[in-house]
Design an enzyme around this catalytic site. Structure first.
Site, mmCIF file in Angstrom:
data_model
loop_
_atom_site.group_PDB
_atom_site.id
_atom_site.type_symbol
_atom_site.label_atom_id
_atom_site.label_comp_id
_atom_site.label_asym_id
_atom_site.label_seq_id
_atom_site.Cartn_x
_atom_site.Cartn_y
_atom_site.Cartn_z
ATOM 1 C CG HIS A 29 -0.398 0.103 2.514
ATOM 2 N ND1 HIS A 29 0.002 -0.985 3.249
ATOM 3 C CD2 HIS A 29 -0.108 1.183 3.290
ATOM 4 C CE1 HIS A 29 0.485 -0.585 4.418
ATOM 5 N NE2 HIS A 29 0.437 0.725 4.464
ATOM 6 C CG HIS A 81 4.393 -3.000 9.497
ATOM 7 N ND1 HIS A 81 5.496 -2.176 9.591
ATOM 8 C CD2 HIS A 81 3.428 -2.251 8.920
ATOM 9 C CE1 HIS A 81 5.203 -0.988 9.098
ATOM 10 N NE2 HIS A 81 3.953 -1.010 8.679
ATOM 11 C CG HIS A 91 0.278 4.479 4.230
ATOM 12 N ND1 HIS A 91 -0.479 3.769 5.123
ATOM 13 C CD2 HIS A 91 -0.529 5.467 3.742
ATOM 14 C CE1 HIS A 91 -1.702 4.288 5.180
ATOM 15 N NE2 HIS A 91 -1.762 5.309 4.349
ATOM 16 C CE1 TYR A 111 -6.490 4.921 9.046
ATOM 17 C CE2 TYR A 111 -7.455 3.258 7.616
ATOM 18 C CZ TYR A 111 -6.368 4.002 8.010
ATOM 19 O OH TYR A 111 -5.171 3.833 7.371
#
Ligand SMILES: [Zn+2]
Length: 295
Positions: free
Chosen positions: A105, A246, A107, A212
């Site tokens: 993604h 991660h 980021h 979120y």
């Protein structure tokens, strides 16, 4: 010495220092502090016959070697680019042999170095429509993070559809859209041999929704439905061995090469855990909304 010349000299000296002490932690960026493991160099770890982990302890960067060249998925923080290139060299991969740059993604901790890696290799940056716009603006105006985690912008020249296969030589990487953490989040599956066994491997994207708004989100109205669609895809994936952007989330310890994977996690268990966390977050937001409505 004029100031400009002095700062140029300092820059050259510090660049020399960095390459001479490759095992030192990478520098923090100004303004965005990250966990030390995201900047702690490791020795490359071989994961299966054709796949290696490069870069740092706390962020997954996968190298795939094929007879037709190499592929990378993710590159880590912006300041990791020279380290990744150094690790490629150690493993006998010339920059020009890297043909494709893929990602999980958009980021900064996963695609922060993609622009520099693209410049160094000439590889094609592969993305999807949702991630490509965020990468093109260098992470600015992120749905949830605003302008707080920006990175050097990069243009993707191949945009994938869900479940499309990216091929290089005999390597077939299938993409699975697993939105939620970002709208463009992508997971990947492929097959390799590992300890003499054919192994179906998966790099499944981050499934956290940190702070979120899930209930009536004005910026991402269908986040819960999309997240659940992604979880259903993860439960369907061929997945004998799970990796995550991660690494600690799926039990990997890349800084401990003697025992890099002490606590494996299945794709289904990863999806179940993420679903439970999402439901808890949704319940808390429902309760808060109900409390607000009370007179
Ligand atoms: Zn992220």
């Amino acid at each position: 010495m004029p100031n400009r010349l002095r700062s140029l000299l300092a820059l050259v000296l510090s660049a020399g220092c960095l390459s001479a002490q490759a095992a030192e932690p990478l520098p923090q960026l100004q303004g965005w502090q990250v966990p030390p493991a995201w900047l702690t160099p490791i020795t490359p770890v071989q994961i299966s016959d054709h796949v290696w982990q490069l870069g740092v302890a706390g962020i997954t960067t996968l190298l795939f070697k094929t007879e037709a060249g190499a592929v990378l998925i993710d590159g880590g923080m912006p300041q990791a680019a020279p380290l990744i290139l150094d690790h490629l060299k150690q493993l006998g991969v010339a920059p020009s042999e890297v043909k494709l740059l893929l990602h999980s993604h958009a980021h900064a901790d996963h695609v922060g170095s993609t622009a520099a890696l693209q410049r160094a290799t000439g590889a094609v940056v592969v993305s999807n429509a949702e991630s490509a716009v965020l990468m093109a603006r260098g992470g600015y105006n992120d749905l949830h993070y605003g302008d707080s985690i920006v990175f050097p912008p990069v243009t993707a020249t191949r945009l994938l559809q869900d479940r499309e296969v990216v091929q290089l030589g005999s390597l077939r990487l299938q993409v699975w859209f697993t939105p939620g953490h970002t709208p463009g989040s992508m997971s990947w599956t492929w097959t390799d041999t590992r300890a003499g066994k054919t192994t179906r491997m998966a790099l499944v994207d981050s499934l956290t929704l940190p702070g979120y708004r899930l209930l009536q989100s004005a910026i991402y109205p269908r986040i819960v439905e999309e997240f659940q669609r992604g979880l259903a895809a993860i439960r369907e994936m061929p997945c004998d061995l799970l990796l995550t952007p991660h690494p600690d989330i799926s039990g990997w310890q890349f800084d401990k090469p003697a025992s890099p994977h002490p606590e494996p996690l299945s794709c289904a268990a990863y999806a179940d855990r993420a679903e439970a966390n999402m439901r808890k977050q949704l319940e808390a937001q429902r309760a808060a909304a109900a409390a607000e409505r009370r007179p």
